[in-house]
Every structure is written in C-alpha cells, then in structure tokens.
Design a protein around this motif. Structure first.
Motif, PDB file in Angstrom:
ATOM      1  N   ARG A  64       0.702  -1.275  -0.063  1.00 13.54           N
ATOM      2  CA  ARG A  64       0.176  -0.147   0.049  1.00 13.54           C
ATOM      3  C   ARG A  64       0.760   1.272   0.113  1.00 13.54           C
ATOM      4  NH1 ARG A  64      -1.851   3.675   3.290  1.00 13.54           N
ATOM      5  NH2 ARG A  64      -3.783   4.408   3.235  1.00 13.54           N
ATOM      6  N   VAL A  65       0.482   2.250  -0.894  1.00 10.69           N
ATOM      7  CA  VAL A  65       0.972   3.673  -1.005  1.00 10.69           C
ATOM      8  C   VAL A  65      -0.049   4.709  -0.484  1.00 10.69           C
ATOM      9  CG1 VAL A  65       2.319   5.303  -2.097  1.00 10.69           C
ATOM     10  CG2 VAL A  65       2.776   2.780  -2.596  1.00 10.69           C
ATOM     11  N   ALA A  66       0.410   5.319   0.642  1.00 13.78           N
ATOM     12  CA  ALA A  66      -0.712   6.307   1.123  1.00 13.78           C
ATOM     13  C   ALA A  66      -0.672   7.566   0.286  1.00 13.78           C
ATOM     14  CB  ALA A  66       0.011   7.107   2.579  1.00 13.78           C
ATOM     15  N   ALA A  67      -2.021   8.091  -0.121  1.00 18.12           N
ATOM     16  CA  ALA A  67      -2.395   8.923  -0.977  1.00 18.12           C
ATOM     17  C   ALA A  67      -1.783  10.215  -0.506  1.00 18.12           C
ATOM     18  CB  ALA A  67      -3.903   8.857  -1.098  1.00 18.12           C
ATOM     19  N   ASN A  68      -1.688  10.340   0.740  1.00 18.36           N
ATOM     20  CA  ASN A  68      -1.161  11.923   1.264  1.00 18.36           C
ATOM     21  C   ASN A  68       0.358  11.821   0.942  1.00 18.36           C
ATOM     22  OD1 ASN A  68      -0.102   9.893   3.348  1.00 18.36           O
ATOM     23  ND2 ASN A  68      -0.748  11.093   4.758  1.00 18.36           N
ATOM     24  N   SER A  69       1.107  10.816   0.806  1.00 20.02           N
ATOM     25  CA  SER A  69       2.460  10.678   0.241  1.00 20.02           C
ATOM     26  C   SER A  69       2.464  11.204  -1.095  1.00 20.02           C
ATOM     27  CB  SER A  69       3.040   9.334   0.410  1.00 20.02           C
ATOM     28  OG  SER A  69       3.293   9.111   2.116  1.00 20.02           O
ATOM     29  N   VAL A  70       1.492  10.625  -1.935  1.00 18.97           N
ATOM     30  CA  VAL A  70       1.668  10.738  -3.498  1.00 18.97           C
ATOM     31  C   VAL A  70       1.064  12.438  -3.442  1.00 18.97           C
ATOM     32  CG1 VAL A  70       0.525  10.364  -5.482  1.00 18.97           C
ATOM     33  CG2 VAL A  70       1.071   8.540  -3.786  1.00 18.97           C
ATOM     34  N   TYR A  71       0.096  13.019  -2.928  1.00 17.17           N
ATOM     35  CA  TYR A  71      -0.237  14.278  -2.845  1.00 17.17           C
ATOM     36  C   TYR A  71       0.900  15.101  -2.514  1.00 17.17           C
ATOM     37  CZ  TYR A  71      -5.294  14.570  -3.252  1.00 17.17           C
ATOM     38  OH  TYR A  71      -6.613  14.236  -3.705  1.00 17.17           O
ATOM     39  N   ARG A  72       1.892  14.969  -1.764  1.00 19.82           N
ATOM     40  CA  ARG A  72       3.049  15.760  -1.494  1.00 19.82           C
ATOM     41  C   ARG A  72       4.021  15.756  -2.515  1.00 19.82           C
ATOM     42  NH1 ARG A  72       2.458  13.620   3.902  1.00 19.82           N
ATOM     43  NH2 ARG A  72       3.845  11.842   3.507  1.00 19.82           N
ATOM     44  N   ILE A  73       4.255  14.664  -3.174  1.00 21.76           N
ATOM     45  CA  ILE A  73       5.069  14.416  -4.259  1.00 21.76           C
ATOM     46  C   ILE A  73       4.452  15.065  -5.338  1.00 21.76           C
ATOM     47  CG2 ILE A  73       5.904  12.802  -5.936  1.00 21.76           C
ATOM     48  CD1 ILE A  73       6.066  10.691  -3.811  1.00 21.76           C
ATOM     49  N   LEU A  74       3.080  14.989  -5.742  1.00 19.90           N
ATOM     50  CA  LEU A  74       2.481  15.609  -6.956  1.00 19.90           C
ATOM     51  C   LEU A  74       2.465  17.158  -6.791  1.00 19.90           C
ATOM     52  CD1 LEU A  74      -0.588  13.286  -7.424  1.00 19.90           C
ATOM     53  CD2 LEU A  74       1.448  13.715  -9.141  1.00 19.90           C
ATOM     54  N   ASP A  75       2.460  17.761  -5.464  1.00 26.61           N
ATOM     55  CA  ASP A  75       2.595  19.062  -5.127  1.00 26.61           C
ATOM     56  C   ASP A  75       3.893  19.278  -5.503  1.00 26.61           C
ATOM     57  OD1 ASP A  75       0.032  19.417  -4.262  1.00 26.61           O
ATOM     58  OD2 ASP A  75       0.308  19.490  -2.346  1.00 26.61           O
ATOM     59  N   LEU A  76       5.060  18.686  -4.944  1.00 26.23           N
ATOM     60  CA  LEU A  76       6.431  19.082  -5.294  1.00 26.23           C
ATOM     61  C   LEU A  76       6.448  19.213  -6.982  1.00 26.23           C
ATOM     62  CD1 LEU A  76       9.378  19.156  -4.800  1.00 26.23           C
ATOM     63  CD2 LEU A  76       9.705  17.093  -4.906  1.00 26.23           C
ATOM     64  N   PHE A  77       6.007  18.001  -7.874  1.00 25.88           N
ATOM     65  CA  PHE A  77       6.077  18.051  -9.140  1.00 25.88           C
ATOM     66  C   PHE A  77       5.306  19.362  -9.909  1.00 25.88           C
ATOM     67  CE2 PHE A  77       6.179  13.328  -9.649  1.00 25.88           C
ATOM     68  CZ  PHE A  77       7.439  13.294  -9.189  1.00 25.88           C
ATOM     69  N   VAL A  78       4.340  19.855  -9.362  1.00 23.00           N
ATOM     70  CA  VAL A  78       3.652  20.858 -10.062  1.00 23.00           C
ATOM     71  C   VAL A  78       4.617  22.239  -9.527  1.00 23.00           C
ATOM     72  CG1 VAL A  78       1.649  22.552  -9.642  1.00 23.00           C
ATOM     73  CG2 VAL A  78       1.214  20.271  -9.654  1.00 23.00           C
ATOM     74  N   ARG A  79       5.307  22.226  -8.488  1.00 18.28           N
ATOM     75  CA  ARG A  79       6.036  23.356  -7.949  1.00 18.28           C
ATOM     76  C   ARG A  79       7.349  23.473  -9.016  1.00 18.28           C
ATOM     77  NH1 ARG A  79       5.264  21.658  -2.729  1.00 18.28           N
ATOM     78  NH2 ARG A  79       7.392  21.128  -2.529  1.00 18.28           N
ATOM     79  N   THR A  80       7.806  22.345  -9.279  1.00 17.08           N
ATOM     80  CA  THR A  80       8.942  22.317 -10.168  1.00 17.08           C
ATOM     81  C   THR A  80       8.746  22.163 -11.671  1.00 17.08           C
ATOM     82  OG1 THR A  80       9.070  19.946  -9.698  1.00 17.08           O
ATOM     83  CG2 THR A  80      10.304  21.269  -8.194  1.00 17.08           C
ATOM     84  N   ASN A  81       7.381  22.044 -11.870  1.00 21.67           N
ATOM     85  CA  ASN A  81       7.237  22.028 -13.641  1.00 21.67           C
ATOM     86  C   ASN A  81       7.113  20.815 -13.975  1.00 21.67           C
ATOM     87  OD1 ASN A  81       6.116  23.556 -15.683  1.00 21.67           O
ATOM     88  ND2 ASN A  81       7.763  23.610 -16.748  1.00 21.67           N
ATOM     89  N   LEU A  82       7.043  19.653 -13.215  1.00 20.27           N
ATOM     90  CA  LEU A  82       7.237  18.287 -13.892  1.00 20.27           C
ATOM     91  C   LEU A  82       5.554  17.783 -13.959  1.00 20.27           C
ATOM     92  CD1 LEU A  82       9.747  16.571 -11.585  1.00 20.27           C
ATOM     93  CD2 LEU A  82      10.024  17.680 -13.741  1.00 20.27           C
ATOM     94  N   ALA A  83       4.602  18.453 -13.613  1.00 13.29           N
ATOM     95  CA  ALA A  83       3.184  18.120 -13.573  1.00 13.29           C
ATOM     96  C   ALA A  83       2.431  19.224 -13.771  1.00 13.29           C
ATOM     97  CB  ALA A  83       2.875  17.080 -12.495  1.00 13.29           C
ATOM     98  N   ASN A  84       1.162  19.290 -14.265  1.00 14.24           N
ATOM     99  CA  ASN A  84       0.159  20.433 -14.056  1.00 14.24           C
ATOM    100  C   ASN A  84      -0.859  19.683 -13.456  1.00 14.24           C
ATOM    101  OD1 ASN A  84       1.345  20.548 -17.119  1.00 14.24           O
ATOM    102  ND2 ASN A  84       1.219  22.507 -15.912  1.00 14.24           N
ATOM    103  N   ARG A  85      -1.732  20.507 -12.429  1.00  8.62           N
ATOM    104  CA  ARG A  85      -2.737  20.155 -11.694  1.00  8.62           C
ATOM    105  C   ARG A  85      -4.147  20.731 -12.498  1.00  8.62           C
ATOM    106  NH1 ARG A  85      -5.923  22.257  -7.211  1.00  8.62           N
ATOM    107  NH2 ARG A  85      -6.852  20.621  -6.226  1.00  8.62           N
ATOM    108  N   ILE A  86      -5.047  19.693 -12.701  1.00  2.74           N
ATOM    109  CA  ILE A  86      -6.041  20.196 -13.602  1.00  2.74           C
ATOM    110  C   ILE A  86      -7.167  20.325 -12.265  1.00  2.74           C
ATOM    111  CG2 ILE A  86      -8.171  19.487 -14.880  1.00  2.74           C
ATOM    112  CD1 ILE A  86      -5.542  19.631 -16.353  1.00  2.74           C
ATOM    113  N   GLU A  87      -7.113  21.784 -12.172  1.00  6.37           N
ATOM    114  CA  GLU A  87      -7.880  22.194 -10.622  1.00  6.37           C
ATOM    115  C   GLU A  87      -9.558  21.700 -10.726  1.00  6.37           C
ATOM    116  OE1 GLU A  87      -6.139  24.282  -8.472  1.00  6.37           O
ATOM    117  OE2 GLU A  87      -4.488  24.513  -9.589  1.00  6.37           O
ATOM    118  N   SER A  88     -10.120  21.832 -11.705  1.00  7.28           N
ATOM    119  CA  SER A  88     -11.536  21.427 -11.629  1.00  7.28           C
ATOM    120  C   SER A  88     -11.974  20.085 -11.376  1.00  7.28           C
ATOM    121  CB  SER A  88     -12.164  21.874 -12.722  1.00  7.28           C
ATOM    122  OG  SER A  88     -11.783  21.372 -13.946  1.00  7.28           O
ATOM    123  N   ALA A  89     -10.821  19.123 -11.751  1.00 11.21           N
ATOM    124  CA  ALA A  89     -10.887  17.559 -11.653  1.00 11.21           C
ATOM    125  C   ALA A  89     -10.042  17.232 -10.456  1.00 11.21           C
ATOM    126  CB  ALA A  89     -10.426  17.140 -12.881  1.00 11.21           C
TER     127      ALA A  89
END
Length: 154
Positions: A64-89
């Motif tokens: 199992r991988v905790a979703a909150n750990s993935v959220y932190r990683i995804l937030d880092l990716f957004v801050r560093t331009n590795l990912a984009n967040r689709i706000e409405s979804a």
C-alpha cells in the motif's frame, strides 16, 4: 491565435530522465518513490488523481502507498514544473516538456475526461496583466475550458 513554444516534448524513459534532471536542478532528491509516481503519472492517457496514482504505484510495488504521500510528491512536481494540476478535476498530468515554463490552457472533455493543453501567450499574458493591474503579484493564470472532445462529440 495561439503562440507556439519551441520546446522538445519527451516521452517514455527520456521523459523520466528529463524529469529527474529538472528535479535535481531544483535541489530536490529524485527518489525511487518519486520516480515511480512520475513514471505512473506519465503513463496515464488522461488526468489522474493522487488516489489513482497511489493505487497504481502500490500495486506495482506490492504494498500500500498512502495517498497523502503521493499528494506531497505531486505538489512538488507541480512546483517544479514536472506536472500540471487540473484544478476542476483535482487531478494531474505529467508535463511532457518539464524544462519549459509557460502558462497552459487546458481543454477537458466532460464525457471521457481526456485533457490536452495549448499555449496562448497573448491570452495568458492579458490575464497576468489584469491580475497585476489589480495589485496582485506572482500572478499565475490557470485556464481550463470544458466541453466535448472531437471523439465524444462525433
């Protein structure tokens, strides 16, 4: 008319390698978990939630991988331009050109959930200027257009 940027879009292992380089250049560690999250996100053909990514990475890792750990990683990716967040979804897309910073305009299909982006510096520049004119600093346009993609509207 949309302004086209001259950037190189990466895919597969080249995209993962470029993402690792961008993250390292930002002074961050490129850990096995961050690589797994990025690789999984990049493999998706539509925006994915942190829960979706956590489940897929957990299945791949056999634990199992905790979703909150993935959220932190995804937030880092957004801050560093590795990912984009689709706000409405509340979902994420891997950035196929992580070294290029610009404001994306997303087109999101209300039926199948597919998302794509295009660049229009004139439009996003006008939005940035409007925010600045109202006394805001660090304005970051987030533009999402919803409708039906060509496949779903056919």
């Amino acid at each position: 008319m949309a302004t086209h940027h001259h950037h190189h879009e990466h895919s597969g292992d080249k995209l993962v390698a470029e993402a690792g380089k961008v993250l390292a250049d930002a002074g961050e560690q490129w850990t096995a978990m961050r690589e797994d999250v990025f690789r999984t996100l990049a493999a998706q053909d539509r925006p994915a939630s942190a829960y979706d990514i956590a489940e897929l990475v957990g299945n791949q890792r056999g634990k199992r991988v905790a979703a909150n750990s993935v959220y932190r990683i995804l937030d880092l990716f957004v801050r560093t331009n590795l990912a984009n967040r689709i706000e409405s979804a509340n979902a994420y897309l891997a950035n196929a050109h992580p070294g290029c910073r610009h404001d994306c305009i997303f087109l999101i299909c209300d039926d199948c959930g597919q998302a794509e982006h295009f660049d229009d510096d004139k439009l996003t520049g006008a939005l940035r200027d409007a925010g600045t004119a109202h006394g805001y600093t660090g304005v970051r346009p987030v533009v999402e257009l919803r409708g039906l993609c060509s496949d779903c509207s056919a």
